[in-house]
Design a protein around this motif. Sequence first.
Motif, PDB file in Angstrom:
ATOM      1  N   VAL A 298     114.087 -35.809  73.487  1.00  0.00           N
ATOM      2  CA  VAL A 298     115.484 -36.220  72.844  1.00  0.00           C
ATOM      3  C   VAL A 298     116.661 -36.383  73.740  1.00  0.00           C
ATOM      4  CG1 VAL A 298     114.690 -35.487  70.508  1.00  0.00           C
ATOM      5  CG2 VAL A 298     116.105 -33.828  71.874  1.00  0.00           C
ATOM      6  N   GLN A 299     116.360 -35.406  75.035  1.00  0.00           N
ATOM      7  CA  GLN A 299     117.552 -35.578  75.924  1.00  0.00           C
ATOM      8  C   GLN A 299     117.338 -36.818  76.937  1.00  0.00           C
ATOM      9  OE1 GLN A 299     117.586 -31.889  78.015  1.00  0.00           O
ATOM     10  NE2 GLN A 299     117.760 -30.603  75.982  1.00  0.00           N
ATOM     11  N   ARG A 300     115.955 -37.225  76.916  1.00  0.00           N
ATOM     12  CA  ARG A 300     115.577 -38.432  77.780  1.00  0.00           C
ATOM     13  C   ARG A 300     115.452 -39.547  77.217  1.00  0.00           C
ATOM     14  NH1 ARG A 300     110.323 -35.100  80.226  1.00  0.00           N
ATOM     15  NH2 ARG A 300     109.992 -37.272  81.128  1.00  0.00           N
ATOM     16  N   PHE A 301     115.057 -39.811  75.781  1.00  0.00           N
ATOM     17  CA  PHE A 301     114.841 -41.096  75.328  1.00  0.00           C
ATOM     18  C   PHE A 301     115.446 -40.976  73.834  1.00  0.00           C
ATOM     19  CE2 PHE A 301     110.981 -39.959  77.910  1.00  0.00           C
ATOM     20  CZ  PHE A 301     111.096 -41.103  78.778  1.00  0.00           C
ATOM     21  N   PRO A 302     115.922 -42.440  73.407  1.00  0.00           N
ATOM     22  CA  PRO A 302     116.586 -42.585  72.118  1.00  0.00           C
ATOM     23  C   PRO A 302     115.748 -42.872  70.997  1.00  0.00           C
ATOM     24  CG  PRO A 302     117.112 -44.600  73.472  1.00  0.00           C
ATOM     25  CD  PRO A 302     116.103 -43.528  74.233  1.00  0.00           C
ATOM     26  N   VAL A 303     114.466 -43.179  71.211  1.00  0.00           N
ATOM     27  CA  VAL A 303     113.471 -43.839  70.107  1.00  0.00           C
ATOM     28  C   VAL A 303     112.290 -42.889  70.500  1.00  0.00           C
ATOM     29  CG1 VAL A 303     113.065 -45.858  71.338  1.00  0.00           C
ATOM     30  CG2 VAL A 303     112.876 -45.751  69.069  1.00  0.00           C
ATOM     31  N   LEU A 304     111.547 -42.951  69.297  1.00  0.00           N
ATOM     32  CA  LEU A 304     110.179 -42.618  69.392  1.00  0.00           C
ATOM     33  C   LEU A 304     109.379 -43.285  68.472  1.00  0.00           C
ATOM     34  CD1 LEU A 304     107.969 -40.311  70.377  1.00  0.00           C
ATOM     35  CD2 LEU A 304     108.324 -39.494  68.009  1.00  0.00           C
ATOM     36  N   GLU A 305     108.211 -43.948  68.907  1.00  0.00           N
ATOM     37  CA  GLU A 305     107.148 -44.573  67.816  1.00  0.00           C
ATOM     38  C   GLU A 305     106.172 -43.401  67.570  1.00  0.00           C
ATOM     39  OE1 GLU A 305     105.214 -48.497  68.504  1.00  0.00           O
ATOM     40  OE2 GLU A 305     103.389 -47.210  68.685  1.00  0.00           O
ATOM     41  N   VAL A 306     106.213 -42.918  66.310  1.00  0.00           N
ATOM     42  CA  VAL A 306     105.266 -41.810  65.760  1.00  0.00           C
ATOM     43  C   VAL A 306     103.739 -42.694  65.614  1.00  0.00           C
ATOM     44  CG1 VAL A 306     104.807 -40.482  63.873  1.00  0.00           C
ATOM     45  CG2 VAL A 306     107.242 -40.846  64.654  1.00  0.00           C
ATOM     46  N   GLN A 307     102.808 -41.790  66.211  1.00  0.00           N
ATOM     47  CA  GLN A 307     101.613 -42.165  66.028  1.00  0.00           C
ATOM     48  C   GLN A 307     100.596 -41.436  64.896  1.00  0.00           C
ATOM     49  OE1 GLN A 307     100.137 -44.717  68.933  1.00  0.00           O
ATOM     50  NE2 GLN A 307     102.322 -44.920  68.411  1.00  0.00           N
ATOM     51  N   HIS A 308     101.059 -40.204  64.761  1.00  0.00           N
ATOM     52  CA  HIS A 308     100.488 -39.265  63.861  1.00  0.00           C
ATOM     53  C   HIS A 308     100.225 -40.115  62.444  1.00  0.00           C
ATOM     54  CE1 HIS A 308     101.775 -36.334  66.722  1.00  0.00           C
ATOM     55  NE2 HIS A 308     101.166 -35.350  66.008  1.00  0.00           N
ATOM     56  N   THR A 309     101.155 -41.139  62.231  1.00  0.00           N
ATOM     57  CA  THR A 309     101.264 -41.803  60.658  1.00  0.00           C
ATOM     58  C   THR A 309      99.940 -42.682  61.020  1.00  0.00           C
ATOM     59  OG1 THR A 309     102.873 -43.096  61.769  1.00  0.00           O
ATOM     60  CG2 THR A 309     103.321 -41.334  60.035  1.00  0.00           C
ATOM     61  N   PHE A 310      99.421 -42.925  61.978  1.00  0.00           N
ATOM     62  CA  PHE A 310      98.454 -44.250  62.119  1.00  0.00           C
ATOM     63  C   PHE A 310      97.105 -43.399  61.649  1.00  0.00           C
ATOM     64  CE2 PHE A 310      94.660 -45.788  64.545  1.00  0.00           C
ATOM     65  CZ  PHE A 310      94.621 -46.979  64.011  1.00  0.00           C
ATOM     66  N   TYR A 311      96.886 -42.266  62.585  1.00  0.00           N
ATOM     67  CA  TYR A 311      95.596 -41.593  62.279  1.00  0.00           C
ATOM     68  C   TYR A 311      95.560 -40.866  60.782  1.00  0.00           C
ATOM     69  CZ  TYR A 311      94.732 -42.542  67.239  1.00  0.00           C
ATOM     70  OH  TYR A 311      94.722 -42.971  68.325  1.00  0.00           O
ATOM     71  N   GLU A 312      96.526 -40.214  60.463  1.00  0.00           N
ATOM     72  CA  GLU A 312      96.660 -39.610  59.008  1.00  0.00           C
ATOM     73  C   GLU A 312      98.088 -39.121  58.786  1.00  0.00           C
ATOM     74  OE1 GLU A 312      94.239 -36.980  55.727  1.00  0.00           O
ATOM     75  OE2 GLU A 312      93.501 -37.239  57.731  1.00  0.00           O
ATOM     76  N   PRO A 313      98.720 -39.709  58.033  1.00  0.00           N
ATOM     77  CA  PRO A 313     100.320 -39.118  57.955  1.00  0.00           C
ATOM     78  C   PRO A 313     100.285 -37.737  57.778  1.00  0.00           C
ATOM     79  CG  PRO A 313      99.894 -41.171  56.341  1.00  0.00           C
ATOM     80  CD  PRO A 313      98.568 -40.779  57.036  1.00  0.00           C
ATOM     81  N   PRO A 314     101.210 -36.981  58.495  1.00  0.00           N
ATOM     82  CA  PRO A 314     101.519 -35.406  58.415  1.00  0.00           C
ATOM     83  C   PRO A 314     102.185 -35.149  57.105  1.00  0.00           C
ATOM     84  CG  PRO A 314     102.588 -36.797  60.504  1.00  0.00           C
ATOM     85  CD  PRO A 314     102.149 -37.705  59.399  1.00  0.00           C
ATOM     86  N   GLY A 315     102.188 -34.179  56.530  1.00  0.00           N
ATOM     87  CA  GLY A 315     102.662 -33.514  55.633  1.00  0.00           C
ATOM     88  C   GLY A 315     104.254 -33.758  55.631  1.00  0.00           C
ATOM     89  N   GLU A 316     104.985 -33.731  54.506  1.00  0.00           N
ATOM     90  CA  GLU A 316     106.333 -34.070  54.543  1.00  0.00           C
ATOM     91  C   GLU A 316     107.119 -32.905  55.202  1.00  0.00           C
ATOM     92  OE1 GLU A 316     109.918 -34.135  51.016  1.00  0.00           O
ATOM     93  OE2 GLU A 316     107.807 -34.788  50.433  1.00  0.00           O
ATOM     94  N   ALA A 317     106.872 -31.724  55.021  1.00  0.00           N
ATOM     95  CA  ALA A 317     107.387 -30.585  55.751  1.00  0.00           C
ATOM     96  C   ALA A 317     107.464 -30.815  57.292  1.00  0.00           C
ATOM     97  CB  ALA A 317     106.766 -29.087  55.200  1.00  0.00           C
ATOM     98  N   LEU A 318     106.496 -31.143  57.849  1.00  0.00           N
ATOM     99  CA  LEU A 318     106.320 -31.309  59.154  1.00  0.00           C
ATOM    100  C   LEU A 318     107.536 -32.742  59.617  1.00  0.00           C
ATOM    101  CD1 LEU A 318     105.520 -30.943  62.236  1.00  0.00           C
ATOM    102  CD2 LEU A 318     103.695 -32.343  61.776  1.00  0.00           C
ATOM    103  N   LEU A 319     107.368 -33.719  58.835  1.00  0.00           N
ATOM    104  CA  LEU A 319     108.122 -34.836  59.094  1.00  0.00           C
ATOM    105  C   LEU A 319     109.719 -34.333  58.995  1.00  0.00           C
ATOM    106  CD1 LEU A 319     106.325 -37.638  57.072  1.00  0.00           C
ATOM    107  CD2 LEU A 319     106.266 -37.123  59.551  1.00  0.00           C
ATOM    108  N   ARG A 320     109.939 -33.574  58.153  1.00  0.00           N
ATOM    109  CA  ARG A 320     111.311 -33.031  57.944  1.00  0.00           C
ATOM    110  C   ARG A 320     111.937 -32.446  59.112  1.00  0.00           C
ATOM    111  NH1 ARG A 320     113.529 -34.989  53.309  1.00  0.00           N
ATOM    112  NH2 ARG A 320     112.343 -35.266  51.577  1.00  0.00           N
ATOM    113  N   ARG A 321     110.821 -31.673  59.437  1.00  0.00           N
ATOM    114  CA  ARG A 321     111.261 -30.668  60.570  1.00  0.00           C
ATOM    115  C   ARG A 321     111.592 -31.702  61.838  1.00  0.00           C
ATOM    116  NH1 ARG A 321     107.091 -27.068  58.984  1.00  0.00           N
ATOM    117  NH2 ARG A 321     105.743 -28.006  60.794  1.00  0.00           N
ATOM    118  N   TRP A 322     110.788 -32.551  62.209  1.00  0.00           N
ATOM    119  CA  TRP A 322     110.934 -33.563  63.082  1.00  0.00           C
ATOM    120  C   TRP A 322     112.469 -34.199  62.890  1.00  0.00           C
ATOM    121  CZ3 TRP A 322     105.960 -36.774  63.506  1.00  0.00           C
ATOM    122  CH2 TRP A 322     104.806 -36.019  64.152  1.00  0.00           C
TER     123      TRP A 322
END
Length: 247
Positions: free
Chosen positions: A26-50
């Motif tokens: 987050v210090q180097r880049f302003p945007v991230l494309e999340v790949q986890h959601t392609f293979y299997e969406p993570p649980g809500e708790a992990l997404l909220r932590r992110w």
Amino acid sequence: MTDPGPPGLAARVGLCGWTVAMSTYVQRFPVLEVQHTFYEPPGEALLRRWRASVPDGFEFTVKAWQVITHDSSSPTYRRLKTPLPAEHRGQVGSFRTTPAVLQGWARTLESASVLRASAVLLQCPKSFRPTDENVQRMRRFLTTVERPAPLRLLWEPRGEWPTALVAELCRELRLAHVTDPMQVETVTPEQTYYRLHGTTGIRHVHTDEELHRLRALVAGHPEPYVLFNNLSRARDAERFLALLDGG
């Protein structure tokens, strides 16, 4: 001598997937494309932590769950934590409007909502060819499912799709055309979203000439996104950022 070009060209540069520590990323880049959601969406708790761990203004985009785009024969299903139920085989992928696919779309939207993502990427495999059946499935799916504003939909067709057909579908279905600009140019330059996979394959390291060409391309597009997806993605992205800054 190479012309350094105009300094500070506006582009949102990032990576496909967390390949460096989040605190560093987050210090180097302003945007991230999340790949986890392609293979299997993570649980809500992990997404909220992110979401809670990134600064204000940091942007997520998410890759749609594979059950929407990829048939059950795809080797990518090996990464499912819970194996695909037997009754879902032959019933997922290719924009089918089956219960399993519609549920997959709902899960994708939930992930995007928690992350406050700006866009969802629909990446199709090369096996999804431009047949009449596939085009009809796309139209039926994308005119039926929920599309909450202001979430944008991005479409990356792979393989040999006629340019005129891609342009027609993007216009009709309100899609941004995603490409690797080292291979083909987008038909929606007003919504540029580049994904660089590596010109000769995933191990490819982009040459200085390629990065200069990329800089020239983004200079002509309003607010382009540039996401690197090769193995040397972090280093290539940093080299490109330095080039944009006049380095």
